[in-house]
Design a protein around this motif. Structure first.
Motif, PDB file in Angstrom:
ATOM      1  N   GLN A 200     -15.384   8.656   8.512  1.00 50.90           N
ATOM      2  CA  GLN A 200     -14.576   7.721   7.735  1.00 50.90           C
ATOM      3  C   GLN A 200     -15.119   7.603   6.309  1.00 50.90           C
ATOM      4  N   GLU A 201     -16.428   7.542   6.195  1.00 52.38           N
ATOM      5  CA  GLU A 201     -17.056   7.433   4.873  1.00 52.38           C
ATOM      6  C   GLU A 201     -16.713   8.644   4.007  1.00 52.38           C
ATOM      7  N   SER A 202     -16.695   9.828   4.627  1.00 53.32           N
ATOM      8  CA  SER A 202     -16.366  11.046   3.894  1.00 53.32           C
ATOM      9  C   SER A 202     -14.937  10.991   3.356  1.00 53.32           C
ATOM     10  N   ARG A 203     -14.001  10.497   4.176  1.00 54.25           N
ATOM     11  CA  ARG A 203     -12.608  10.384   3.728  1.00 54.25           C
ATOM     12  C   ARG A 203     -12.480   9.334   2.613  1.00 54.25           C
ATOM     13  N   PHE A 204     -13.266   8.268   2.724  1.00 57.13           N
ATOM     14  CA  PHE A 204     -13.264   7.231   1.688  1.00 57.13           C
ATOM     15  C   PHE A 204     -13.768   7.813   0.365  1.00 57.13           C
TER      16      PHE A 204
ATOM     17  N   LYS B 166      -7.088   6.331   6.921  1.00 56.11           N
ATOM     18  CA  LYS B 166      -7.185   5.580   5.673  1.00 56.11           C
ATOM     19  C   LYS B 166      -8.068   4.337   5.838  1.00 56.11           C
ATOM     20  N   ILE B 167      -8.920   4.332   6.869  1.00 57.43           N
ATOM     21  CA  ILE B 167      -9.728   3.152   7.172  1.00 57.43           C
ATOM     22  C   ILE B 167     -11.184   3.550   7.336  1.00 57.43           C
ATOM     23  N   TYR B 168     -12.067   2.789   6.694  1.00 59.73           N
ATOM     24  CA  TYR B 168     -13.507   2.969   6.847  1.00 59.73           C
ATOM     25  C   TYR B 168     -14.074   1.677   7.417  1.00 59.73           C
ATOM     26  N   GLU B 169     -14.491   1.723   8.689  1.00 62.14           N
ATOM     27  CA  GLU B 169     -15.065   0.571   9.387  1.00 62.14           C
ATOM     28  C   GLU B 169     -16.584   0.703   9.348  1.00 62.14           C
TER      29      GLU B 169
ATOM     30  N   ALA C 261       0.827  -1.213   0.000  1.00 61.55           N
ATOM     31  CA  ALA C 261       0.000   0.000   0.000  1.00 61.55           C
ATOM     32  C   ALA C 261       0.858   1.259   0.000  1.00 61.55           C
ATOM     33  N   GLN C 262       1.939   1.226   0.749  1.00 60.21           N
ATOM     34  CA  GLN C 262       2.808   2.402   0.856  1.00 60.21           C
ATOM     35  C   GLN C 262       3.616   2.658  -0.409  1.00 60.21           C
ATOM     36  N   ASP C 263       3.635   1.694  -1.336  1.00 59.25           N
ATOM     37  CA  ASP C 263       4.272   1.872  -2.643  1.00 59.25           C
ATOM     38  C   ASP C 263       3.405   2.700  -3.588  1.00 59.25           C
ATOM     39  N   LYS C 264       2.118   2.789  -3.285  1.00 62.55           N
ATOM     40  CA  LYS C 264       1.154   3.377  -4.215  1.00 62.55           C
ATOM     41  C   LYS C 264       0.976   4.883  -3.977  1.00 62.55           C
ATOM     42  N   LYS C 265       0.347   5.534  -4.959  1.00 60.69           N
ATOM     43  CA  LYS C 265       0.037   6.963  -4.805  1.00 60.69           C
ATOM     44  C   LYS C 265      -0.837   7.177  -3.578  1.00 60.69           C
ATOM     45  N   ASP C 266      -1.766   6.260  -3.388  1.00 60.69           N
ATOM     46  CA  ASP C 266      -2.657   6.330  -2.221  1.00 60.69           C
ATOM     47  C   ASP C 266      -3.327   4.975  -2.054  1.00 60.69           C
ATOM     48  N   TYR C 267      -3.870   4.756  -0.861  1.00 61.76           N
ATOM     49  CA  TYR C 267      -4.588   3.517  -0.574  1.00 61.76           C
ATOM     50  C   TYR C 267      -5.706   3.811   0.405  1.00 61.76           C
ATOM     51  N   PHE C 268      -6.615   2.875   0.524  1.00 58.01           N
ATOM     52  CA  PHE C 268      -7.672   2.961   1.532  1.00 58.01           C
ATOM     53  C   PHE C 268      -8.093   1.551   1.920  1.00 58.01           C
ATOM     54  N   VAL C 269      -8.596   1.431   3.143  1.00 58.75           N
ATOM     55  CA  VAL C 269      -9.098   0.160   3.663  1.00 58.75           C
ATOM     56  C   VAL C 269     -10.592   0.307   3.941  1.00 58.75           C
ATOM     57  N   PHE C 270     -11.363  -0.639   3.429  1.00 64.06           N
ATOM     58  CA  PHE C 270     -12.809  -0.693   3.651  1.00 64.06           C
ATOM     59  C   PHE C 270     -13.095  -2.036   4.306  1.00 64.06           C
ATOM     60  N   THR C 271     -13.615  -2.036   5.523  1.00 64.02           N
ATOM     61  CA  THR C 271     -13.776  -3.311   6.226  1.00 64.02           C
ATOM     62  C   THR C 271     -15.070  -3.365   7.033  1.00 64.02           C
ATOM     63  N   SER C 272     -15.626  -4.561   7.093  1.00 63.08           N
ATOM     64  CA  SER C 272     -16.792  -4.806   7.950  1.00 63.08           C
ATOM     65  C   SER C 272     -16.365  -5.303   9.326  1.00 63.08           C
ATOM     66  N   ASN C 273     -15.057  -5.454   9.530  1.00 60.91           N
ATOM     67  CA  ASN C 273     -14.555  -5.959  10.809  1.00 60.91           C
ATOM     68  C   ASN C 273     -14.534  -4.850  11.859  1.00 60.91           C
ATOM     69  N   VAL C 274     -14.757  -5.228  13.100  1.00 63.61           N
ATOM     70  CA  VAL C 274     -14.806  -4.258  14.198  1.00 63.61           C
ATOM     71  C   VAL C 274     -13.623  -4.436  15.150  1.00 63.61           C
ATOM     72  N   ASP C 275     -12.624  -5.228  14.731  1.00 65.23           N
ATOM     73  CA  ASP C 275     -11.567  -5.674  15.642  1.00 65.23           C
ATOM     74  C   ASP C 275     -10.372  -4.744  15.750  1.00 65.23           C
ATOM     75  N   GLY C 276     -10.257  -3.734  14.878  1.00 65.34           N
ATOM     76  CA  GLY C 276      -9.133  -2.797  14.950  1.00 65.34           C
ATOM     77  C   GLY C 276      -7.799  -3.376  14.528  1.00 65.34           C
ATOM     78  N   GLN C 277      -7.817  -4.501  13.807  1.00 60.15           N
ATOM     79  CA  GLN C 277      -6.568  -5.151  13.420  1.00 60.15           C
ATOM     80  C   GLN C 277      -5.765  -4.334  12.412  1.00 60.15           C
TER      81      GLN C 277
END
Length: 270
Positions: A193-197, A121-124, A95-111
């Motif tokens: 988070q949704e707004s940043r996504f 960069k995370i939308y839970e 991810a850090q190699d790219k211009k930008d990245y984002f994470v979209f997850t249904s998990n609630v675990d904070g991993q």
């Protein structure tokens, strides 16, 4: 197929990572797949005849808050102790190699946060167990669960006093998680988070690749979102799922850690 996935990731300017419960399985977390899977993780729920969707319901915080906090307190303690598997770190390096990245997850675990992914960069989409809210709710205030400790009587599957309380009105507190039949979830954090996504998607000006890990059809929110974005952006969808990798450009029938290990090795060589 692994080489094809690595090539697609290498050629991309932007990376969207999406994840369901299967992402955490290799870290030792349960995925609650079906009643039997849930009951293996929580034998007390089987004794009570409660399926996951029945126990993960906000009504228990009113009807039996000691039971509700036995379930969520156990999960909070488990997620705090669990270390993300190596696939997270390898994915972060990509991810850090790219211009930008984002994470979209249904998990609630904070991993993802624990593995070093940037908080902004995370939308839970279902919230996070590491944040709290009032059960009423008396306000839209959300606060960190840091310092919240829940002791559980495992034999009787009951949380012991004192139960977590709202910092404003002292009513019973609950995790800031979207539960089943939940009309009281405070979604202010998720909306931010949704707004940043949305901003991430808006600013894409190159090739996008989507890497989806462990998102099944039982709760298809993640899969549907990925398919829609892939169509809208002409993106390559890599779907990592040992049982349901279909309906994707690059279907990989592996567990998350195994697939990410192989992809990362090929990615480095390409």
């Amino acid at each position: 197929m692994i080489q094809e996935a690595a090539n697609a990731i290498k050629e991309a300017d932007y990376l969207l990572i999406s994840a369901g419960a299967g992402m955490g399985v290799d870290s030792g977390l349960p995925d609650f797949r079906g009643s039997e899977g849930f009951w293996r993780a929580y034998p007390a729920a089987k004794r009570l005849g409660l399926r996951f969707e029945e126990l993960a319901n906000p009504r228990w915080f009113e009807d039996d808050p000691h039971l509700a906090w036995a379930f969520y307190g156990h999960r909070l303690n488990l997620y705090r102790k669990t270390q993300p598997h190596e696939g997270f770190a390898k994915l972060l390096k990509i991810a850090q190699d790219k211009k930008d990245y984002f994470v979209f997850t249904s998990n609630v675990d904070g991993q993802f946060q624990k593995a070093g992914f940037a908080e902004d960069k995370i939308y839970e989409i279902h919230g996070s167990i590491h944040f709290m809210q009032c059960t009423q709710p008396c306000s839209e205030v959300i606060w960190s669960a840091n310092g919240v400790e829940v002791e559980i009587d495992e034999e009787n599957f009951k949380a012991l006093e004192p139960l977590p309380r709202c910092i404003n009105c002292s009513a019973i507190a609950r995790p800031n998680i979207l539960m089943f039949g939940d009309w009281n979830w405070v979604d202010t954090r998720a909306r931010e988070q949704e707004s940043r996504f949305a901003q991430f998607l808006h600013h894409i000006d190159g090739k996008l690749v989507i890497v989806e890990i462990g998102a099944g059809k039982a709760v298809p929110t993640v899969r549907m979102m990925d398919e829609e974005i892939a169509k809208d952006f002409g993106a390559t969808l890599i779907r990592i799922n040992p049982r349901e990798p279909d309906e994707s450009d690059v279907p990989l029938a592996y567990g998350g850690k195994e697939a990410l290990d192989m992809i990362y090795t090929c990615y480095q060589k390409s």
